[in-house]
Write a protein that holds these residues in place. Structure first.
Motif, PDB file in Angstrom:
ATOM      1  N   ARG A 223      -2.957  -5.507   4.767  1.00  3.94           N
ATOM      2  CA  ARG A 223      -1.792  -5.008   5.389  1.00  3.94           C
ATOM      3  C   ARG A 223      -0.758  -4.427   4.175  1.00  3.94           C
ATOM      4  O   ARG A 223      -0.248  -3.616   4.545  1.00  3.94           O
ATOM      5  N   ASP A 224      -0.883  -4.925   3.097  1.00  6.16           N
ATOM      6  CA  ASP A 224       0.208  -4.466   2.202  1.00  6.16           C
ATOM      7  C   ASP A 224      -0.457  -3.191   1.613  1.00  6.16           C
ATOM      8  O   ASP A 224       0.473  -2.207   1.572  1.00  6.16           O
ATOM      9  N   PHE A 225      -1.558  -3.087   1.646  1.00  8.57           N
ATOM     10  CA  PHE A 225      -2.337  -1.685   1.497  1.00  8.57           C
ATOM     11  C   PHE A 225      -1.938  -0.734   2.347  1.00  8.57           C
ATOM     12  O   PHE A 225      -1.689   0.460   2.014  1.00  8.57           O
ATOM     13  N   ILE A 226      -1.939  -1.260   3.703  1.00  2.00           N
ATOM     14  CA  ILE A 226      -1.751  -0.059   4.698  1.00  2.00           C
ATOM     15  C   ILE A 226      -0.219   0.308   4.758  1.00  2.00           C
ATOM     16  O   ILE A 226      -0.002   1.568   4.588  1.00  2.00           O
ATOM     17  N   ASP A 227       0.651  -0.701   4.338  1.00  2.00           N
ATOM     18  CA  ASP A 227       2.150  -0.471   4.259  1.00  2.00           C
ATOM     19  C   ASP A 227       2.124   0.493   3.162  1.00  2.00           C
ATOM     20  O   ASP A 227       3.087   1.515   3.264  1.00  2.00           O
TER      21      ASP A 227
END
Lengths: 237, 438
Positions: free
Chosen positions: A167-171
């Motif tokens: 999720r952090d990567f997508i953000d």
């Protein structure tokens, strides 16, 4: 004191849910340490692969979250094991080859729309690893969703991805500073390079989990996806 | 190009109506409709799972795929959905496209069914006899599945003879000569020989040499696959007249020596045939609407049949899981057909669906809140006829004078779990007819 190898850190709304592996004799099982006042941690400064020392109550949680244990003290990091080795241990813990094996119960389809769920009283656990034949991540109306095929050939669609690192990567991929057409670039990455990077990785592995009962149903979600995303991948798209 | 309707008889924007109906399916009928610009997630009306589920329902109902992708970077609101439906539709067709629910949504002249027929194996066997043959206690098929008897092919009957008989009767019913056919499209889950069933039927019916012969798969969903192909050929102008034939003889494949237990005993033998013709104003008959198809792979393991090296069959059949999947999925298909067609289920005359067994049909009727009498009883007397179940049910529905002027819904399933649905409307039927009949 208990030693836990942290394998899952998931984003559940504003909080984090943490799962680790505990070795008891030859058995490796999943344990979900919880603060005494909530089902998640508002702050969790550790990473996957960390081995943490902690004190846990011996009582297991109510079905299907039988992995729950209340943490009575803070965490102390002992060491960190590499990602590939973490997966080796995960493969030795709860593992399923087919849909009914995942949580020891029938999995039901949402009659109204998308998503899959288990009946809380039927499910025997709330976390399980599985081998996959294929996996696709997509952004659906700003929500990260996974579709995957189990080794049995059964297909699970529209699972919410709650893995904190992914999720952090997508953000990060969609951060404003990354220029124009960010969403389209990310989608292109997810449809091409991502697939190669993930599926060809020798320690590719996923774990699926069940949400807390919501309107008497526990919904399936993708808790953990190995390999974890690399920050340098952001330079590729 | 046929002008497409932009409004419905009730005066409501069809796109908005579709979005609102899908919203109520997700949030419940009592949930108040939000203002267009309200963010459904931020306002707490839907959580993120409910939001994606809501969008998937709209995708299924509208036929516009990738709606979720179109909504990235947009608010989770009705306004965003309505805008994305417009632009999504335009992109898909390269022109302004109305994605509203309607009986006819494609270009070209639609197809009608002026003639149909069904045939079953001429040996009717009480289910208790089948129980014994498959090593089950007598009364199990009747008690658990609701099957009273099964139709088995007699000596001299097979897929070809049953299919040819049905096809000839369908041609006769439509007063159509065999030489008028441009295509014959066959489907069977039991005929694995070469020449294929369509080729054998082509020869048996003495069709023109330049009449195409095509076999399509899908097992119990085969009829809908075949309809979709035939309808496309007619609508695109490549054919004026086509025959769709189903034929299944399970009694020689699923024998007690090859398959033990309940699975083998569920199936009977039968065939069905339909003549499809390019509609013109003078034609009377049922008109084919759109089709929707898909594959719910989470149920793939519930039924699997493989040949073994020894010449037997390896059958994996989780009856309970398959029953649950069948009901859930058929209900979803019928709901999607209702949304996409704009035809309320209350105004449907018959539901020509796959019938795994009569008990499940009764359960499906209950789940869908419609009368079980609207499901022609095929499996009760003849057993599960594979791809011919839906065909026999549709033929019965077309013959039923009591619902002659009402729409018919189609829905079926195949291993995989493949699913499909569609609808037929009387050629003079309008949405106003539906409003009158409710």
């Amino acid at each position: 004191m208990t030693k836990l190898l942290i394998t899952e850190i998931t984003r559940m709304g504003p909080a984090f849910c943490v799962i680790g592996l505990q070795r008891e004799n030859e058995k490796i099982q999943s344990i979900r340490p919880l603060p005494s006042f909530a089902n998640g941690w508002s702050h969790f400064p550790h990473r996957r692969g960390d081995i943490l020392e902690c004190a846990l109550t011996p009582f297991s949680g109510v079905k299907p979250h039988v992995e729950d244990r209340v943490s009575t003290r803070g965490f102390t990091r002992v060491t960190t094991v590499p990602e590939a080795e973490t997966v080796v241990y995960l493969r030795k813990s709860e593992l399923a080859q087919s849909l009914p094996d995942l949580f020891g119960c029938a999995i039901h389809e949402n009659k109204k729309g998308s998503g899959l769920f288990a009946i809380p009283r039927d499910a025997k656990r709330s976390i399980c690893g599985c081998e996959t034949q294929n996996l696709r991540l997509e952004l659906c109306a700003n929500e990260l969703r996974a579709t995957l095929a189990l080794s049995s050939g059964e297909v699970l669609r529209d699972l919410p991805v709650v893995d904190r690192d992914w999720r952090d990567f997508i953000d990060a991929a969609l951060a404003e500073g990354r220029g124009a057409n960010r969403t389209a670039r990310l989608e292109r990455f997810l449809n091409s390079d991502f697939h190669y990077k993930i599926m060809s990785c020798p320690h590719h592995f996923i774990r699926l989990g069940l949400t807390r009962p919501f309107h008497d149903l526990c919904w399936l979600m993708l808790d953990t996806l190995f390999p974890l995303p690399k920050h340098e991948w952001l330079q590729e798209f | 190009m046929t002008p497409l309707p932009t409004s419905r008889p009730d005066g409501k924007d069809p796109l908005r109506r579709l979005v609102e109906e899908c919203f109520h399916r997700e949030a419940g009928l009592s949930a108040p409709l939000p203002a267009d610009d309200v963010d459904l997630i931020e306002s707490g009306i839907l959580d993120s799972m409910g939001w994606v589920s809501f969008l998937r329902t709209i995708e299924s109902a509208s036929g516009v795929g990738e709606l979720g992708s179109d909504l990235n970077d947009r608010a989770a609101s009705f306004a965003a959905i309505l805008a994305a439906l417009q632009t999504g539709g335009s992109r898909a067709s390269g022109a302004t496209r109305d994605v509203s629910p309607r009986p006819i949504s494609k270009n070209g002249v639609p197809a009608i069914i002026p003639g149909s027929s069904a045939a079953v194996g001429s040996r009717i066997v009480p289910s208790e006899e089948v129980d014994r043959a498959f090593g089950m206690p007598p009364g199990k098929l009747r008690g658990r599945a609701g099957i009273e008897s099964l139709a088995y092919a007699a000596e001299g009957e097979n897929e070809l003879t049953l299919g040819a008989r049905a096809a000839q009767e369908a041609l006769r019913a439509a007063s159509c000569g065999a030489q008028q056919l441009d295509w014959i499209i066959a489907t069977s889950e039991t005929h694995h020989d070469y020449p294929s069933l369509s080729a054998q039927l082509h020869s048996r019916l003495l069709l023109r040499e330049d009449c195409g012969a095509l076999d399509v798969g899908g097992a119990c969903l085969g009829l809908l696959h075949a309809f979709a192909v035939a309808e496309s050929l007619i609508r695109s102008g490549q054919a004026q007249t086509a025959a769709v034939v189903t034929a299944d003889v399970h009694s020689r494949t699923l024998t007690p020596a090859r398959v033990a237990g309940e699975f083998g005993g569920l199936f009977g033998d039968g065939a069905s045939a339909f003549l499809l013709r390019r509609a013109d104003s003078a034609d009377q008959g049922y008109q084919l609407g759109d089709f929707l198809f898909g594959c719910a792979g989470q149920y793939a393991a519930a039924i699997q049949v493989n040949d073994t090296r020894e010449g037997g069959l390896d059958v994996k059949f989780d009856g309970e899981a398959l029953s649950r999947a069948a009901i859930t999925r058929l209900e979803k298909v019928l709901a999607a057909v209702e949304l996409r067609s704009g035809i309320p289920r209350d105004s449907v005359g018959s539901f020509a669906t796959h019938q795994p067994n009569p008990r499940l049909v009764a359960l499906l009727a209950k789940q869908c809140a419609v009368s079980p009498k609207k499901f022609p009883p095929i499996a009760r007397t003849y057993g599960n006829l594979g791809s011919s179940t839906c065909g026999a049910a549709l033929h019965a529905a077309l013959q039923d004078d009591s619902n002659r002027r009402q729409p018919i819904f189609l829905a079926s399933l195949g291993p995989g779990l493949l699913f499909g649905g569609g609808w037929l409307t009387p050629s003079d039927w309008t949405h106003t007819s539906a409003l009158r009949s409710v």
